[in-house]
Design a protein around this motif. Structure first.
Motif, PDB file in Angstrom:
ATOM      1  N   GLY A   1      57.299   2.714   1.457  1.00  0.00           N
ATOM      2  CA  GLY A   1      56.613   1.382   1.055  1.00  0.00           C
ATOM      3  C   GLY A   1      57.463   0.233   1.506  1.00  0.00           C
ATOM      4  O   GLY A   1      57.390  -0.836   0.893  1.00  0.00           O
TER       5      GLY A   1
ATOM      6  N   ASP B   1      49.072  -1.725  -1.976  1.00  0.00           N
ATOM      7  CA  ASP B   1      50.324  -1.031  -2.188  1.00  0.00           C
ATOM      8  C   ASP B   1      50.691  -0.239  -0.840  1.00  0.00           C
ATOM      9  O   ASP B   1      50.304   0.489  -0.225  1.00  0.00           O
ATOM     10  CB  ASP B   1      50.057   0.128  -3.238  1.00  0.00           C
TER      11      ASP B   1
ATOM     12  N   ALA C   1      52.975   1.810   0.103  1.00  0.00           N
ATOM     13  CA  ALA C   1      53.397   3.201   0.176  1.00  0.00           C
ATOM     14  C   ALA C   1      51.845   3.982  -0.019  1.00  0.00           C
ATOM     15  O   ALA C   1      51.918   4.942   0.792  1.00  0.00           O
ATOM     16  CB  ALA C   1      54.071   3.673  -1.273  1.00  0.00           C
TER      17      ALA C   1
END
Length: 173
Positions: A59, A162, A164
């Protein structure tokens, strides 16, 4: 701004010493931050891809961008000037994901599309559109499709995303 007060690196270039968060945003002095990627590291193409993938999976697309930027800027000195635009495009994909994760949907989408366009000439494989891996096993067609798909979602739904969960695969497993 008083030039004497600017942070400088060991060679005297202006370089912020402020800590950074996981998406590369500056934090206040003294705040805990994410360790920065060292700049100017010479890696093999495989080493650059492995390190960038590790950072993407964690991430940390901003940090992956820094690794890919080193590869891009080092192409000529490494005897691979013909790959310069490939690595530049990969760096743009990572920074596009960074912007998308920060909530900058418009900037993220633009960088993702720019990166996809830049890497597309490197696709290889059978057929007129080249569907196999490109140089160094990079899944060029799949990466370009990922970037265009994420850009379309950002245009439609906005961000943030997000990083990741959205991390692309640079090479096949």
């Amino acid at each position: 701004m008083d030039e004497a007060r600017r942070d400088r690196d060991t060679e005297g270039r202006a370089r912020s010493a402020r800590p950074r968060d996981g998406l590369g945003r500056p934090l206040p002095y003294g705040a805990p931050g994410v360790r920065r990627q060292p700049e100017g590291v010479e890696r093999t193409p495989g080493g650059s891809l492995r390190e960038a993938q590790r950072l993407l999976d964690a991430g940390l697309p901003f940090h992956a961008h820094e690794v890919l930027e080193d590869a891009w800027k080092g192409c000529a000195g490494a005897g691979r000037p013909e790959e310069r635009e490939l690595w530049r495009g990969l760096a743009q994909l990572a920074v596009g994901l960074t912007h998308a994760a920060r909530g900058n949907a418009v900037g993220g989408a633009r960088l993702l599309l720019r990166g996809a366009d830049r890497i597309t000439p490197y696709r290889e494989g059978p057929g007129p559109h080249g569907t196999g891996p490109g140089p160094h096993g990079i899944e060029v067609s799949a990466l370009a499709a990922w970037a265009r798909g994420l850009a379309e979602r950002l245009d439609r739904d906005g961000g943030p995303v997000d990083p990741a969960a959205e991390a692309p695969r640079l090479r096949g497993r």
